[in-house]
Motif scaffolding. Structure first.
Motif, PDB file in Angstrom:
ATOM      1  N   TYR A  75       0.837  -1.199   0.000  1.00 25.28           N
ATOM      2  CA  TYR A  75       0.000   0.000   0.000  1.00 25.28           C
ATOM      3  C   TYR A  75       0.875   1.253   0.000  1.00 25.28           C
ATOM      4  N   TYR A  76       0.277   2.336  -0.460  1.00 26.77           N
ATOM      5  CA  TYR A  76       0.970   3.625  -0.419  1.00 26.77           C
ATOM      6  C   TYR A  76       0.032   4.663   0.175  1.00 26.77           C
ATOM      7  N   ARG A  77       0.630   5.711   0.747  1.00 28.98           N
ATOM      8  CA  ARG A  77      -0.148   6.778   1.363  1.00 28.98           C
ATOM      9  C   ARG A  77       0.782   7.953   1.653  1.00 28.98           C
ATOM     10  N   GLY A  78       0.203   9.059   2.094  1.00 22.50           N
ATOM     11  CA  GLY A  78       0.993  10.196   2.579  1.00 22.50           C
ATOM     12  C   GLY A  78       2.035  10.686   1.590  1.00 22.50           C
ATOM     13  N   PHE A  79       3.148  11.186   2.131  1.00 20.93           N
ATOM     14  CA  PHE A  79       4.237  11.711   1.318  1.00 20.93           C
ATOM     15  C   PHE A  79       5.300  10.632   1.120  1.00 20.93           C
ATOM     16  N   ASN A  80       5.287  10.031  -0.060  1.00 18.51           N
ATOM     17  CA  ASN A  80       6.334   9.078  -0.441  1.00 18.51           C
ATOM     18  C   ASN A  80       6.374   7.829   0.439  1.00 18.51           C
ATOM     19  N   GLU A  81       5.248   7.456   1.027  1.00 21.85           N
ATOM     20  CA  GLU A  81       5.211   6.245   1.850  1.00 21.85           C
ATOM     21  C   GLU A  81       4.701   5.070   1.015  1.00 21.85           C
ATOM     22  N   PHE A  82       5.542   4.064   0.867  1.00 23.60           N
ATOM     23  CA  PHE A  82       5.153   2.835   0.186  1.00 23.60           C
ATOM     24  C   PHE A  82       5.644   1.650   1.009  1.00 23.60           C
ATOM     25  N   TYR A  83       4.764   0.675   1.195  1.00 23.91           N
ATOM     26  CA  TYR A  83       5.100  -0.474   2.032  1.00 23.91           C
ATOM     27  C   TYR A  83       4.742  -1.772   1.315  1.00 23.91           C
ATOM     28  N   ALA A  84       5.649  -2.727   1.369  1.00 25.91           N
ATOM     29  CA  ALA A  84       5.405  -4.084   0.883  1.00 25.91           C
ATOM     30  C   ALA A  84       5.653  -5.008   2.065  1.00 25.91           C
ATOM     31  N   LEU A  85       4.599  -5.585   2.603  1.00 23.54           N
ATOM     32  CA  LEU A  85       4.682  -6.395   3.816  1.00 23.54           C
ATOM     33  C   LEU A  85       5.083  -7.834   3.483  1.00 23.54           C
ATOM     34  N   PRO A  86       5.493  -8.613   4.480  1.00 27.11           N
ATOM     35  CA  PRO A  86       5.858 -10.013   4.226  1.00 27.11           C
ATOM     36  C   PRO A  86       4.674 -10.820   3.699  1.00 27.11           C
ATOM     37  N   TRP A  87       4.985 -11.869   2.968  1.00 26.83           N
ATOM     38  CA  TRP A  87       3.957 -12.756   2.426  1.00 26.83           C
ATOM     39  C   TRP A  87       3.251 -13.500   3.556  1.00 26.83           C
ATOM     40  N   VAL A  88       1.933 -13.648   3.427  1.00 22.25           N
ATOM     41  CA  VAL A  88       1.136 -14.388   4.407  1.00 22.25           C
ATOM     42  C   VAL A  88       0.298 -15.420   3.668  1.00 22.25           C
ATOM     43  N   SER A  89      -0.079 -16.477   4.364  1.00 19.24           N
ATOM     44  CA  SER A  89      -0.843 -17.554   3.721  1.00 19.24           C
ATOM     45  C   SER A  89      -2.114 -17.894   4.490  1.00 19.24           C
ATOM     46  N   ASN A  90      -2.595 -16.947   5.293  1.00 21.84           N
ATOM     47  CA  ASN A  90      -3.861 -17.173   5.998  1.00 21.84           C
ATOM     48  C   ASN A  90      -4.574 -15.841   6.207  1.00 21.84           C
ATOM     49  N   ALA A  91      -5.882 -15.926   6.401  1.00 25.64           N
ATOM     50  CA  ALA A  91      -6.702 -14.725   6.499  1.00 25.64           C
ATOM     51  C   ALA A  91      -6.361 -13.893   7.732  1.00 25.64           C
ATOM     52  N   ASP A  92      -6.033 -14.545   8.848  1.00 28.96           N
ATOM     53  CA  ASP A  92      -5.727 -13.807  10.073  1.00 28.96           C
ATOM     54  C   ASP A  92      -4.501 -12.930   9.901  1.00 28.96           C
ATOM     55  N   GLY A  93      -3.485 -13.467   9.227  1.00 28.18           N
ATOM     56  CA  GLY A  93      -2.268 -12.685   9.017  1.00 28.18           C
ATOM     57  C   GLY A  93      -2.518 -11.465   8.163  1.00 28.18           C
ATOM     58  N   LEU A  94      -3.334 -11.624   7.125  1.00 26.13           N
ATOM     59  CA  LEU A  94      -3.644 -10.490   6.263  1.00 26.13           C
ATOM     60  C   LEU A  94      -4.472  -9.450   7.002  1.00 26.13           C
ATOM     61  N   LEU A  95      -5.440  -9.888   7.801  1.00 28.56           N
ATOM     62  CA  LEU A  95      -6.285  -8.945   8.532  1.00 28.56           C
ATOM     63  C   LEU A  95      -5.472  -8.152   9.549  1.00 28.56           C
ATOM     64  N   ARG A  96      -4.554  -8.813  10.239  1.00 27.19           N
ATOM     65  CA  ARG A  96      -3.705  -8.080  11.203  1.00 27.19           C
ATOM     66  C   ARG A  96      -2.928  -6.979  10.493  1.00 27.19           C
ATOM     67  N   ALA A  97      -2.404  -7.293   9.310  1.00 24.78           N
ATOM     68  CA  ALA A  97      -1.636  -6.294   8.568  1.00 24.78           C
ATOM     69  C   ALA A  97      -2.520  -5.140   8.138  1.00 24.78           C
ATOM     70  N   MET A  98      -3.717  -5.454   7.652  1.00 25.79           N
ATOM     71  CA  MET A  98      -4.605  -4.401   7.170  1.00 25.79           C
ATOM     72  C   MET A  98      -5.142  -3.546   8.303  1.00 25.79           C
ATOM     73  N   ASN A  99      -5.414  -4.142   9.445  1.00 27.20           N
ATOM     74  CA  ASN A  99      -5.940  -3.379  10.575  1.00 27.20           C
ATOM     75  C   ASN A  99      -4.909  -2.418  11.158  1.00 27.20           C
ATOM     76  N   GLY A 100      -3.654  -2.640  10.834  1.00 28.07           N
ATOM     77  CA  GLY A 100      -2.604  -1.752  11.338  1.00 28.07           C
ATOM     78  C   GLY A 100      -2.369  -0.530  10.476  1.00 28.07           C
ATOM     79  N   VAL A 101      -3.163  -0.369   9.428  1.00 26.03           N
ATOM     80  CA  VAL A 101      -2.956   0.727   8.472  1.00 26.03           C
ATOM     81  C   VAL A 101      -4.045   1.784   8.619  1.00 26.03           C
ATOM     82  N   ARG A 102      -3.651   3.028   8.569  1.00 25.17           N
ATOM     83  CA  ARG A 102      -4.594   4.141   8.541  1.00 25.17           C
ATOM     84  C   ARG A 102      -4.319   4.973   7.289  1.00 25.17           C
ATOM     85  N   CYS A 103      -5.364   5.321   6.577  1.00 23.03           N
ATOM     86  CA  CYS A 103      -5.196   6.083   5.343  1.00 23.03           C
ATOM     87  C   CYS A 103      -4.708   7.498   5.637  1.00 23.03           C
TER      88      CYS A 103
END
Length: 231
Positions: A75-103
Motif C-alpha cells: 500500500y501507499y499513502r501520505g508523502f512518499n510512503e510505500f510499504y510491501a509487507l511479508p507474504w502471508v498464507s492465511n486470512a488472520d495474518g492479512l487482517l492483522r496487517a490491514m488493521n494496522g494501516v490508517r489512510c
C-alpha cells in the motif's frame, strides 16, 4: 538367434512391495499461488479500505480447494510512503496487517506498486496483482512501460477502480491490457461486487484461467466481464 530373454512378469508380492514403497515416498506439496494485493491508502479511500478489510478472507476462502494462496499486502499513502509487507498464507495474518494501516492524504504511487510486482516476480512467479485504486496522478507512459514488463513476465494486473474518474479509467485500461489483465469498476457501497471480484482473481492466481472460467459461471456479471477481458 538372440539369447536375450523377455523380463518375467512381476509377482503379486513385488507389486505390493512397490506400492508400499511408493506410499512412503514424500510427495512435494503444491505451492500456493502468489498474489500481490495492492491498495491505495490515501485519505479519500478510507471507506474502501474498511470494506476491503471486511472482505479480505474471500481471497483465501475462494481458493481453499485449489492449492491455497500466498498474499503480499502492498500500500501507499501520505508523502512518499510505500510499504510491501511479508507474504502471508492465511486470512488472520492479512487482517492483522490491514488493521494496522490508517489512510493518509497524498498522491498515487502506482509506479512503486508495479516495480514491486516486477521485482517479486523475477524472484518467484507472482500469478496476479490486484490494485484497488480510484485515480491516477502519474505519467501514463511510465506506468505503461512497467505494465508491459509485467505482461512479458506473465503477471497480469487486475485493477479495481472505485469511482468514475474518466482520465484514470483510460490509463488503467491500458495498464490492464498491456499486462494481460483486466479492469473493473466497483463502488464501496456495493461490497458484494468487490467480494466477487477479489474471489475471482484469487481463484485465477491459485488455479489459472480454467478455474476462473468455472468460477465465473455462477458469479455476477462483473466477474464474467473481467473473465472475458483475459481472452
Amino acid at each position: 538367434m538372440s539369447n536375450d530373454r523377455l523380463p518375467s512378469k512381476s509377482s503379486r508380492q513385488d507389486i505390493d512391495q512397490f506400492l508400499q514403497s511408493a506410499a512412503k515416498t514424500p510427495v512435494a506439496a503444491q505451492q500456493p499461488g502468489r498474489l500481490m494485493f495492492a491498495l491505495d491508502a490515501t485519505a479519500s479511500r478510507q471507506p474502501s479500505w474498511d470494506t476491503a478489510c471486511q472482505l479480505h478472507s474471500e481471497l483465501f476462502f475462494a481458493t481453499r480447494d485449489l492449492g491455497g494462496l500466498a498474499i503480499q499486502l502492498c500500500y501507499y499513502r501520505g508523502f512518499n510512503e510505500f510499504y510491501a509487507l511479508p507474504w502471508v498464507s492465511n486470512a488472520d495474518g492479512l487482517l492483522r496487517a490491514m488493521n494496522g494501516v490508517r489512510c493518509l492524504g497524498g498522491h498515487t504511487q502506482i509506479r512503486k506498486v508495479l516495480k514491486q510486482a516486477i521485482r517479486e516476480t523475477r524472484q518467484q512467479s507472482v500469478k496476479a496483482v490486484i490494485l484497488v485504486v480510484d485515480c491516477c496522478e502519474e505519467s501514463a507512459d511510465d506506468l505503461c512501460q512497467l505494465a508491459g514488463e509485467l505482461g512479458l513476465l506473465n503477471t497480469p494486473l487486475f485493477i479495481f477502480q472505485e469511482g468514475q474518474d474518466a482520465n484514470a479509467q483510460r490509463v488503467f485500461s491500458q495498464l490492464a491490457q498491456l499486462s494481460g489483465g483486466a479492469l473493473s469498476a466497483f463502488d464501496h457501497r456495493s461490497p458484494d461486487v468487490l467480494k466477487a471480484l477479489l474471489g475471482a482473481v484469487a481463484v485465477y492466481a491459485s488455479g489459472g484461467r480454467t478455474a476462473l472460467e468455472t468460477f465465473s459461471k455462477a458469479a455476477p456479471a462483473e466477474v464474467k466481464r473481467l473473465t472475458q477481458q483475459l481472452k
